[in-house]
Design a protein around this motif. Structure first.
Motif, PDB file in Angstrom:
ATOM      1  N   ASP A  46       0.857  -1.179   0.000  1.00 19.44           N
ATOM      2  CA  ASP A  46       0.000   0.000   0.000  1.00 19.44           C
ATOM      3  C   ASP A  46       0.896   1.232   0.000  1.00 19.44           C
ATOM      4  OD1 ASP A  46      -2.372  -1.473   0.133  1.00 19.44           O
ATOM      5  OD2 ASP A  46      -2.298  -1.585   2.312  1.00 19.44           O
ATOM      6  N   ILE A  47       0.793   2.028  -1.045  1.00 16.71           N
ATOM      7  CA  ILE A  47       1.612   3.230  -1.183  1.00 16.71           C
ATOM      8  C   ILE A  47       0.732   4.431  -0.842  1.00 16.71           C
ATOM      9  CG2 ILE A  47       3.157   4.521  -2.693  1.00 16.71           C
ATOM     10  CD1 ILE A  47       3.311   1.999  -4.462  1.00 16.71           C
ATOM     11  N   THR A  48       1.060   5.118   0.250  1.00 17.06           N
ATOM     12  CA  THR A  48       0.204   6.189   0.760  1.00 17.06           C
ATOM     13  C   THR A  48       0.868   7.558   0.726  1.00 17.06           C
ATOM     14  OG1 THR A  48       0.958   5.706   3.011  1.00 17.06           O
ATOM     15  CG2 THR A  48      -1.034   4.594   2.255  1.00 17.06           C
ATOM     16  N   GLY A  68      -6.416   1.566  -7.367  1.00 18.64           N
ATOM     17  CA  GLY A  68      -6.061   2.959  -7.604  1.00 18.64           C
ATOM     18  C   GLY A  68      -5.956   3.209  -9.098  1.00 18.64           C
ATOM     19  N   GLU A  69      -5.825   4.472  -9.460  1.00 18.70           N
ATOM     20  CA  GLU A  69      -5.887   4.819 -10.878  1.00 18.70           C
ATOM     21  C   GLU A  69      -4.521   4.942 -11.546  1.00 18.70           C
ATOM     22  OE1 GLU A  69      -8.354   8.200 -11.636  1.00 18.70           O
ATOM     23  OE2 GLU A  69      -9.873   7.567 -10.194  1.00 18.70           O
ATOM     24  N   LEU A  70      -3.578   5.632 -10.892  1.00 15.66           N
ATOM     25  CA  LEU A  70      -2.330   5.943 -11.585  1.00 15.66           C
ATOM     26  C   LEU A  70      -1.179   6.080 -10.588  1.00 15.66           C
ATOM     27  CD1 LEU A  70      -0.999   6.774 -14.330  1.00 15.66           C
ATOM     28  CD2 LEU A  70      -1.528   9.148 -13.713  1.00 15.66           C
ATOM     29  N   LEU A  71      -0.066   5.475 -10.936  1.00 14.18           N
ATOM     30  CA  LEU A  71       1.182   5.628 -10.187  1.00 14.18           C
ATOM     31  C   LEU A  71       2.226   6.189 -11.136  1.00 14.18           C
ATOM     32  CD1 LEU A  71       2.927   5.030  -7.607  1.00 14.18           C
ATOM     33  CD2 LEU A  71       3.430   2.805  -8.648  1.00 14.18           C
ATOM     34  N   LEU A  72       2.836   7.306 -10.758  1.00  9.96           N
ATOM     35  CA  LEU A  72       3.921   7.865 -11.555  1.00  9.96           C
ATOM     36  C   LEU A  72       5.237   7.384 -10.968  1.00  9.96           C
ATOM     37  CD1 LEU A  72       2.806  11.546 -12.268  1.00  9.96           C
ATOM     38  CD2 LEU A  72       2.811   9.591 -13.833  1.00  9.96           C
ATOM     39  N   GLY A 103      -4.170   9.711  -5.791  1.00 13.73           N
ATOM     40  CA  GLY A 103      -4.427   9.147  -4.470  1.00 13.73           C
ATOM     41  C   GLY A 103      -3.670   7.858  -4.223  1.00 13.73           C
ATOM     42  N   ASP A 104      -3.998   7.214  -3.096  1.00 11.68           N
ATOM     43  CA  ASP A 104      -3.285   6.012  -2.657  1.00 11.68           C
ATOM     44  C   ASP A 104      -3.347   4.900  -3.704  1.00 11.68           C
ATOM     45  OD1 ASP A 104      -2.938   7.452  -0.375  1.00 11.68           O
ATOM     46  OD2 ASP A 104      -4.254   6.227   0.886  1.00 11.68           O
ATOM     47  N   ILE A 105      -2.304   4.063  -3.681  1.00 11.64           N
ATOM     48  CA  ILE A 105      -2.165   2.968  -4.634  1.00 11.64           C
ATOM     49  C   ILE A 105      -1.887   1.679  -3.875  1.00 11.64           C
ATOM     50  CG2 ILE A 105      -0.604   1.988  -6.390  1.00 11.64           C
ATOM     51  CD1 ILE A 105      -2.424   4.055  -7.576  1.00 11.64           C
ATOM     52  N   ARG A 106      -2.446   0.579  -4.379  1.00 10.99           N
ATOM     53  CA  ARG A 106      -2.049  -0.752  -3.918  1.00 10.99           C
ATOM     54  C   ARG A 106      -1.380  -1.451  -5.101  1.00 10.99           C
ATOM     55  NH1 ARG A 106      -5.998  -4.134  -0.225  1.00 10.99           N
ATOM     56  NH2 ARG A 106      -4.776  -3.025   1.371  1.00 10.99           N
ATOM     57  N   ALA A 107      -0.218  -2.057  -4.852  1.00 10.69           N
ATOM     58  CA  ALA A 107       0.572  -2.637  -5.942  1.00 10.69           C
ATOM     59  C   ALA A 107       1.015  -4.046  -5.605  1.00 10.69           C
ATOM     60  CB  ALA A 107       1.790  -1.770  -6.243  1.00 10.69           C
ATOM     61  N   LEU A 108       1.035  -4.890  -6.624  1.00 13.86           N
ATOM     62  CA  LEU A 108       1.594  -6.232  -6.527  1.00 13.86           C
ATOM     63  C   LEU A 108       3.052  -6.158  -6.948  1.00 13.86           C
ATOM     64  CD1 LEU A 108       1.274  -9.370  -6.302  1.00 13.86           C
ATOM     65  CD2 LEU A 108       0.604  -9.336  -8.715  1.00 13.86           C
ATOM     66  N   ASN A 109       3.938  -6.680  -6.097  1.00 12.32           N
ATOM     67  CA  ASN A 109       5.373  -6.629  -6.364  1.00 12.32           C
ATOM     68  C   ASN A 109       5.952  -8.035  -6.476  1.00 12.32           C
ATOM     69  OD1 ASN A 109       6.364  -3.709  -6.181  1.00 12.32           O
ATOM     70  ND2 ASN A 109       5.098  -3.885  -4.348  1.00 12.32           N
TER      71      ASN A 109
END
Length: 217
Positions: A46-48, A68-72, A103-109
């Motif tokens: 979770d990237i906050t 979430g929509e977008l991670l730069l 906004g916040d992102i959830r990512a699979l790594n």
């Protein structure tokens, strides 16, 4: 059949306070508590907060936005806009930072040691009529929707042993070996060589594959 329940995973805060990580599985397991001590790891983060990512020297990373929509993502000065369900591969040696414009992102790594393993992540749409199998070296993570996991046929069975079959199916003898197990969001099913789990339902499944790199001559 092994199912990793997301609700049972303990969040591990990042050192820089920018988020938390929940480890699904790593190898070798005994080294999982130490960053980079493993040869591969699959986790959900979770990237906050915008900021730097921890470096992983000698590793390769595959990141997929799953909520979430977008991670730069900035990797060695180059900017990469990452949209939902689009995997992005980059070096763990690279300087990397993230910004959160929506906004916040959830990512699979998926992180693997260079020269030893290669990681892959793909998103598949599930069907209620045609099961999606998970083979040895694979992990299936329910991202959205409703689904069940059922142990596949035992292709390596050498005899009829109902008690052993129940244990192998992960039921502890409390249900039939083929009983479907309901999956919650972000629950993960571990693939198998002999009883490949089969996933049925509606929604989207992340399929992670970890392949060993053949040794050179």
């Amino acid at each position: 059949m092994e199912i990793i329940r997301f609700a049972d995973l303990r969040p591990q805060p990042w050192r820089n306070g920018g988020g938390v990580t929940r480890e699904l599985v790593s190898h070798p397991l005994a080294a999982s508590a130490q960053d980079g001590a493993w040869d591969w790891r699959v986790s959900i983060a979770d990237i906050t907060k915008s900021g730097d990512f921890s470096p992983f020297p000698g590793m390769e990373r595959v990141l997929t936005v799953i909520e979430g929509e977008l991670l730069l993502l900035s990797v060695d000065g180059g900017e990469h806009p990452l949209e939902k369900y689009r995997a992005f591969r980059y070096s763990g040696d690279a300087g990397c930072s993230a910004a959160l414009p929506t906004g916040d992102i959830r990512a699979l790594n998926v992180i693997t040691r260079d020269g030893a393993y290669k990681g892959f992540a793909s998103i598949v749409e599930l069907s209620k009529k045609r099961a999606h199998p998970l083979f040895d070296g694979q992990l299936g993570i329910l991202l959205q929707g409703e689904a069940t996991a059922t142990p596949g046929p035992d292709l390596e069975a050498s005899g009829d042993d109902p008690e052993a079959s129940a244990d192998e199916a992960g039921t502890g003898g409390n249900a039939s070996p083929g009983a479907p197990q309901a999956l919650g969001r972000y629950d993960a099913v571990v693939g198998s060589r002999s009883r490949s789990p089969e996933i049925l339902g509606r929604g989207f499944l992340a399929v992670v594959s970890i392949d060993a790199v053949p040794a050179g001559p």
